[in-house]
Write a protein that holds these residues in place. Structure first.
Motif: not given
Length: 1469
Positions: A496, A996, A1007, A1012, A1205
């Motif tokens: 991420l 994702i 976001t 997340i 999501f």
């Protein structure tokens, strides 16, 4: 039948010739007088005066209990009511045996019951309204009732009625009860002096009740409200109208606050210390002394509940027996109207009522026991947390720095160990009650089934160790799962954080595979966990079946007597009771092991300074300088008293705090490692001091914080720290320095405040903050620094080396005395000054602010993301009113449940439902066959031995087969549920990760990362480990209740009529409870996090807290957070008790209804026994249906969040061209045509590039510049289709990039981003994750990036370890690794997006050199951060607001003096 008060079948009934009091009927009539008197007096007062009274003090009116003997009065009244019920029952049973109705036998008792009820209601109203004079009516009533009952008792004695007659016993008990109640009333008069005295006593309500903030009223309400949690009604019903928040639950009562309990525990512990009784034994004794009394009370309640629990089997046995023996009742002689106790208890209806009352009492005592232990556990936890916190505040810095005590250990102690101790306390009463339950159970079984009962008990005892073994394995599997889960989260976090790079290099799938591999290991561990969970559930269900099978088969073949329904069903009920304590045993033992291992000691650190003799001049600046690790920070900590003084004296420390005229907090300190609170920016700076606007502004300006504050969404009111927005190291450092400057103190310690700041910020801080702000205030400053260019500003210098003072004095002194040291300093100073000249004005602060700006997501999108509770919106109308919102809150998220169930696969879902239904059908069949078998034994009159033997064999064979099938199905169902849960968890995580990973870059920009990550951590954990057992428990308890109700209805269809009101009551109870429980669970979770954060941030900032002398403030904050969490948990516990009491009472009503309908309309004693057994089962499982339903609703919130999501749109990875159609060596030339390009981030947003046109020849070096927001970076992202190209096109080497598959396009281009990103692993993995290149190629790339020698020196070379984020390399080195990475990918096009922004001049020169040589034949597009870096480019493009303003060679653009590019260059000079 005729009705008369004294009966119409006896002429002498009205005869008073022998005297009025000699007539029994007249004495009974006399007993009516007190009751009528009370009703006549109290009803007008109750109905006319109710609500008109008001108290002088503002309190919770209905909770002020202040009359002496209050609880005793309630206990005596409840006992009186029970005796009245017995009297009514005795009168009715006696009357049924008469030839005519004798109202005098039961009417006075009914009136007595009504009067006793009225008396307690009347008393409650008088007490809460504080009108003691009106109690006189009750005093007169007790006297009259006592006198009339005594007359009746004397009459019985004269008539020779003995103790064996029940009516005599009842009358005797009533005389005692009325006498005691009269004594209680006299005591109230004597204490309160409200009548017959001149000066009545004045009373004041307790402090808690005067504080309207205290809403937890359990300690203050009357006994009935305490037992039924009636006071909770208001909160639970109000949850339907408005969500429960912290304001609604208020504050804790004083006696339950952490401080009160801490003082109590500390006193007990100090007493043990005085007796030299330390260690585990001393700690346990101290806990017992502080909290032992409530545990004893809880254990007493538990014993009473367990003993009353045996009323169920005993009553079943007697009712079934009585039903079998029920013959036509013989009418009694009217003159003999007395009933013996034996006759009374032989009546099946009486037994049914007694069973009902026993159940009510048993459940009340059980819930009271649970509540008292939980409350005590919470009090103990609060006291322990306060003790741990005090210990943390006294920890030496060396304890933490030497790793003797880690943050992990502290968090473990706070979050896990104290909770386990609390739960161990909760299980303690079970521990004491177990032997009683087991011994009593085995005795009763032996009484009914003789030796065969011992076989069944042996089966349970032999299988218990297996249950314990499974429990320990379960704990091991959970730990192993946690380890893999942590590893998976670490990898997900890295993905991420570096998602932009992964997408640009088309590496998503490589990293996704890495996470999936770890997930597979986690799933294998979860499979083990699921297997042991299944076995545990299987053992719970199978052991009773196995025990019953062994017992009844043994009985059938060893006993001479046949098995009868009374013994069979009473024994079955006993087995259910007997199994429970043995399952609890394993849990208790597991907790005990964990708690015992939870104690550990804190050690002491080592000294690092020697022979220190220094002086610090007052009101001047002292600088401490020296190489890394020479002991500068240690000296500062020693002065603050943070280090152990092995020798000598720290006179400076005492001097600091003696001559403190300015402020009692006379020291301000900024640590080397910045430490922030989880609070707003303003709170972090003022740090508990009074707010002064002028001073605050001066400090923020001095620390260059205002531009950073302006970027934050809520300015200086934005929350930062762990739970807030993550700031960069420099920003954190400046806030810490601002905190030290803001404090109005004599002395300021700054430990290397410039370490995380660039040269410009350092200079500004030195000039404005230190030289101007501090020096003007004449404050004493001790500054540790590496920036030697500031030495000339110092009034006093301390030079350190290897833990001792090398030199001390002014700069002039050192220049004179140690020329060599001075010259060394001078060389370093010159070098640092040159650095200052070299670095351009666009400094590191600008970069930090850019990063911060990127982190700031638009507020509307934040609001959108946080509003995740829109599950059932499609099903509702679109009106936004309150009722719609409340309707959504009360509705079960069935849609989400269905999505979850189907994500496990339709086959498994079908298998689960089918196996569950089959299992419960078989369990019902087992019990039904037992009823049939025992009834056959009852009804057989044939004496043939062969017939009996074959019949027995047949019954045993069928019974054994059904039991065997039941045991197998128990295993299948438990495995199926866990297997389905595991498959669902696997699929949900897989879908989430892929969704994702393939999400558009805009999603990651808008976001928050934490949001997340939460889906992959907390929510995934709930889906993995919590939903399957809840689902299993819910389906099991629901099916058990449904099969029980079905079986009772089959036995007596009339039961269905009574079921309707009970069903309606159950519906409303569960409806209200679910909403309140959800709110309270969320409050409990949300109040726990700040508490844990406070502990960890205290441990991290110990030195700062102690330096500022803020221990008391932090301690107070900890107590507040503990109390807030405890009140939320207490309310949740009280809500659970509220539910359980109501469902238990409903269960008792079901038992009573089932018993009465079965007795009245039933024809079969076997079915009667079966119905009663199942009715008792319902009592146990009704509350679990609602509890599990509420838990599942909360847990489905995790599935709902994940689904939100999963509904996100992915990037379009497909192209109109097949990958095979794209040439292998594309793009070979590197020619770029940009034709009328229009770009936006999302469909609903404005374009960021408008009709851009440009042509870049193969091999050209192109520079793109422009102000922030001009569209430079958007253009670089357009090459990779990271943004929406809605018009125009980019053509590379003759191919329109919009036609290419996304993976193909991105894998053929190279980019170097502004922020250098490295991943944990090896250097080889970071350069070539796809493992396509040879070692020679990698070494060549490292040589070009001038990293070869450095990498060769590392252990492992190319396989050397890279830590998370590449933290073991400098920023410059990381950027060079990114350059090498770009070179490894043989692409003819390289994009450099502000690649030199975060690196120093030397690294930038290397980068520029490599671009000109190694990338000479490639097309390089540079997004310029510093304009001078693109002066050598072949082409320069100047952009503004998404348009190209200038497009030419640098020379031509510079020749246009009024051009934008020329003005940029002039500004950059």
């Amino acid at each position: 039948m005729k009705v008369a008060f004294c009966g119409s079948d006896n002429a002498s009934a009205y005869d008073i010739s022998a005297g009025v009091l000699k007539n029994v009927c007249f004495v009974d009539a006399l007993n009516l007088v007190p009751h009528v008197f009370l009703l006549f007096i109290t009803f007008p007062i109750l109905f006319i005066g109710w609500g008109s009274q008001s108290s002088k003090v503002q309190i919770h009116h209905n909770t002020w209990l202040h009359f002496p003997g209050h609880s005793l009065r309630w206990i005596l009244t409840f006992t009186l009511l029970f005796v009245h019920v017995c009297e009514i029952a005795e009168g009715i049973v006696s009357d049924t045996q008469m030839n005519s109705r004798h109202l005098h036998l039961f009417l006075p008792a009914i009136m007595g019951f009504v009067a006793a009820t009225t008396a307690i209601v009347y008393y409650h109203n008088i007490e809460t309204s504080n009108f003691p004079k009106l109690l006189l009516a009750l005093f007169l009533y007790w006297i009259m009732a006592f006198v009339t009952k005594t007359i009746k008792l004397i009459r019985y004695c004269e008539d020779g009625v003995s103790f064996s007659q029940l009516r005599f016993c009842i009358t005797g008990i009533m005389v005692i009860l009325y006498g005691l109640l009269m004594a209680v009333e006299i005591n109230v008069i004597l204490v309160r002096r409200y009548v017959f005295f001149m000066n009545p006593q004045k009373v004041k309500p307790p402090e808690d009740l005067q504080d309207l903030g205290v809403r937890f009223l359990q300690p203050f309400v009357n006994l009935l409200s305490k037992a039924t949690y009636w006071w909770m009604n208001t909160l639970i019903i109000s949850a339907h109208k408005k969500p429960i928040d912290l304001k609604a639950i208020g504050k804790l009562p004083i006696a339950m606050r952490a401080l009160t309990n801490y003082v109590c525990l500390k006193e007990a512990y100090e007493e043990q210390k005085n007796h030299r009784n330390l260690g585990l034994e001393g700690a346990l004794i101290a806990m017992y002394k502080a909290f032992g009394r409530p545990i004893l009370l809880s254990s007493t309640f538990r014993y009473l509940a367990d003993l009353l629990g045996f009323a169920g089997p005993l009553c079943i046995s007697r009712i079934v027996q009585g039903f079998q023996n029920d013959t036509a009742a013989t009418k009694k002689d009217p003159s003999d109207s007395y009933l013996s106790s034996q006759d009374f208890l032989g009546n099946v209806y009486v037994l049914a009522v007694l069973l009902f009352l026993a159940l009510i009492l048993q459940r009340t005592f059980l819930q009271a026991s649970y509540y008292v232990t939980i409350e005590t556990g919470i009090n103990l936890r609060g006291a322990l947390l306060a003790m741990i916190y005090n210990k943390i505040l006294r920890l030496s810095t060396s304890n933490l720095s030497m790793g003797e005590m880690t943050l992990g250990q502290i968090n473990n102690l706070v979050a896990i160990e104290t909770n386990q101790l609390m739960w161990f306390l909760f299980l303690c009463p079970n521990l004491w009650a177990m032997p009683v339950q087991i011994i009593m159970g085995v005795i009763l079984l032996y009484y009914w089934l003789r030796n065969s009962a011992l076989v069944g008990a042996a089966v349970i005892l032999l299988l218990a160790p297996i249950q314990y073994f499974i429990a320990t394995k379960l704990a091991e599997a959970q730990k192993s799962t946690l380890d893999y889960s942590t590893e998976r989260l670490k990898k997900t976090n890295e993905i991420l954080k570096g998602i932009k790079l992964l997408k640009l290099y088309a590496w998503e799938h490589i990293f996704c595979t890495s996470v999936e591999e770890t997930r597979m290991k986690e799933l294998i561990s979860l499979k083990t966990f699921a297997l042991y969970t299944s076995l545990s559930i299987f053992m719970n269900a199978a052991i009773p079946i196995a025990a019953v099978l062994a017992t009844f088969v043994t009985y059938a073949y060893t006993s001479d007597e046949t098995l009868r329904p009374a013994e069979a069903f009473a024994s079955l009920s006993l087995f259910h009771i007997l199994v429970t304590p043995l399952f609890l045993l394993s849990t208790v033992v597991r907790f005990a092991v964990k708690v015992t291992n939870g104690y550990f000691s804190w050690g002491s650190g080592l000294a690092t300074l020697s022979n220190i003799n220094i002086r610090i001049p007052t009101g001047q600046m002292t600088m401490i300088v020296g190489q890394v690790g020479c002991g500068k920070s240690s000296l500062l900590l020693a002065i603050l008293g943070e280090m152990q003084t092995l020798e000598g004296k720290n006179l400076f420390y005492w001097w600091c705090f003696t001559f403190s005229s300015r402020n009692r907090y006379s020291v301000a300190y900024a640590a080397q490692k910045p430490w922030l609170l989880n609070a707003t920016v303003e709170e972090n700076i003022i740090f508990g001091s009074p707010f002064n606007k002028q001073r605050y502004k001066a400090v923020t300006d001095a620390c260059s914080l205002q531009p950073d504050i302006d970027l934050l969404p809520f300015g200086d009111q934005t929350e930062i720290g762990e739970r807030g927005i993550n700031l960069s190291g420099g920003q954190r450092q400046r806030i810490c320095v601002a905190r030290a400057l803001y404090q109005n103190t004599n002395i300021v310690f700054l430990d290397d405040p410039f370490s995380a700041l660039d040269i410009h910020l350092s200079d500004h801080l030195m000039q404005e903050g230190i030289l101007k702000f501090l020096q003007e205030d004449k404050r004493t400053l001790i500054l540790v620094t590496h920036k030697l260019q500031y030495l000339p500003h110092a009034d006093w210098i301390i030079a350190m080396k290897d833990g001792y003072v090398l030199r001390e004095g002014t700069l002039k002194d050192i220049q004179t005395k140690d020329t060599e040291l001075y010259e060394h300093w001078k060389t370093l100073m010159n070098r640092q000054d040159q650095e200052l000249e070299k670095v351009s004005t666009d400094s590191g602060a600008t970069l930090e602010r850019k990063t911060l700006r990127r982190a700031m997501y638009p507020r509307e999108s934040k609001a959108q993301l946080e509003d995740e509770d829109e599950e059932e919106e499609e099903e509702e109308d679109d009106d936004d009113n309150m009722s719609t919102a409340m309707r959504l809150r009360t509705k079960m998220p069935w849609k989400t449940c269905w999505r979850y169930l189907t994500s496990g696969g339709f086959f498994l879902l079908f298998l689960m439902i089918f196996s569950k239904l089959l299992k419960h059908s078989v369990i019902v069949a087992i019990d039904y066959w037992l009823a049939k078998w025992t009834m056959d034994n009852e009804n057989k009159t044939v004496n043939s031995t062969n017939f009996k033997s074959s019949n027995k064999s047949c019954n045993v064979a069928v019974f054994s087969t059904l039991c065997g099938a039941g045991i197998i199905l128990c295993l299948i169902t438990s495995l199926t549920v866990e297997w389905m849960g595991l498959t669902a968890a696997k699929n949900v995580h897989h879908n989430l990760l892929n969704k994702i990973i393939l999400g558009p870059i805009r999603f990651f920009d808008t976001t928050p990362l934490g949001l997340i990550l939460n889906r992959f951590s907390a929510d995934t954990n709930i889906i993995d480990q919590h939903i399957p057992p809840t689902l299993e428990s819910l389906t099991r308890s629901t099916l058990l209740c449904l099969s029980a109700i079905g079986m009772i209805s089959y036995a007596t269809p009339w039961f269905l009529v009574a079921l309707v009101p009970l069903g309606v009551a159950f519906y409303f109870i569960q409806k209200y409870f679910r909403v309140a429980s959800k709110d309270l669970q969320e409050l409990d979770d949300s109040t726990q996090l700040p508490l844990l954060c406070h502990f960890s941030e205290t441990a991290e900032g110990l030195t700062t807290i102690r330096a500022f002398r803020h221990e008391a403030r932090f301690k107070q904050r900890m107590l507040e957070l503990t109390d807030t969490n405890n009140i939320a948990y207490l309310f949740l516990s009280a809500a659970n008790r509220w539910l359980e009491v109501r469902t238990d009472y409903l269960g008792a009503c079901i038992v009573l209804t089932a018993a009465v309908t079965s007795i009245t309309y039933g024809s079969d004693s076997g079915l009667l026994g079966l119905g009663l057994l199942y009715a008792l089962t319902v009592t146990n499982y009704l509350n679990w249906v609602v509890r599990n339903l509420a838990d599942l609703e909360v847990q489905m919130g995790a599935v709902k969040k994940v689904n939100s999501f999963l509904n996100m749109e992915s990037e379009n990875y497909e192209g109109t061209m097949e990958p095979s159609q794209v040439p292998e060596d594309w793009p070979q030339e590197g020619e770029i045509k940009i034709e009328d390009l229009c770009v936006r981030y999302e469909n609903n947003l404005k374009p960021v590039l408008k009709h851009v046109k440009a042509y870049i020849k193969p091999g050209q070096k192109v520079g793109i510049c422009g102000r922030t927001g001009s569209g430079k970076s958007s253009l670089s992202l357009a090459f990779f289709r990271m943004v929406d190209i809605f018009d125009g096109k980019i053509v590379i080497d003759g191919i329109d990039i919009c036609k290419l598959p996304l993976h193909t396009l991105r894998s053929r281009l190279s980019i170097i981003l502004q922020d250098p990103i490295l991943f944990s692993g090896s250097i080889r993995f970071n350069l070539d994750p796809e493992c396509k290149c040879t070692d020679d190629r990698l070494w060549e790339a490292l040589e070009i990036a001038q990293l070869k020698n450095m990498v060769k020196s590392l252990p492992g070379g190319l396989d050397a370890v890279v830590t998370e984020g590449g933290e073991n390399f400098s920023v410059g080195q990381r950027q060079l690794f990114c350059l090498a990475r770009a070179f490894v990918r043989k692409s003819s096009i390289l994009i450099m997006d502000e690649a030199t922004a975060s690196i120093d001049m030397a690294t930038e020169n290397i980068l520029q050199k490599v671009v000109m040589t190694a990338f000479a034949d490639r097309t390089v597009v540079t997004i310029a951060h510093r304009v001078h870096t693109i002066l050598t480019a072949d082409l320069v493009i100047v952009m503004k607001r998404g348009n190209i303003l200038e497009n030419d060679t640098p020379e031509n653009l510079l020749s246009q003096e009024d051009g934008i590019f020329a003005s940029f260059v002039r500004a950059d000079m």
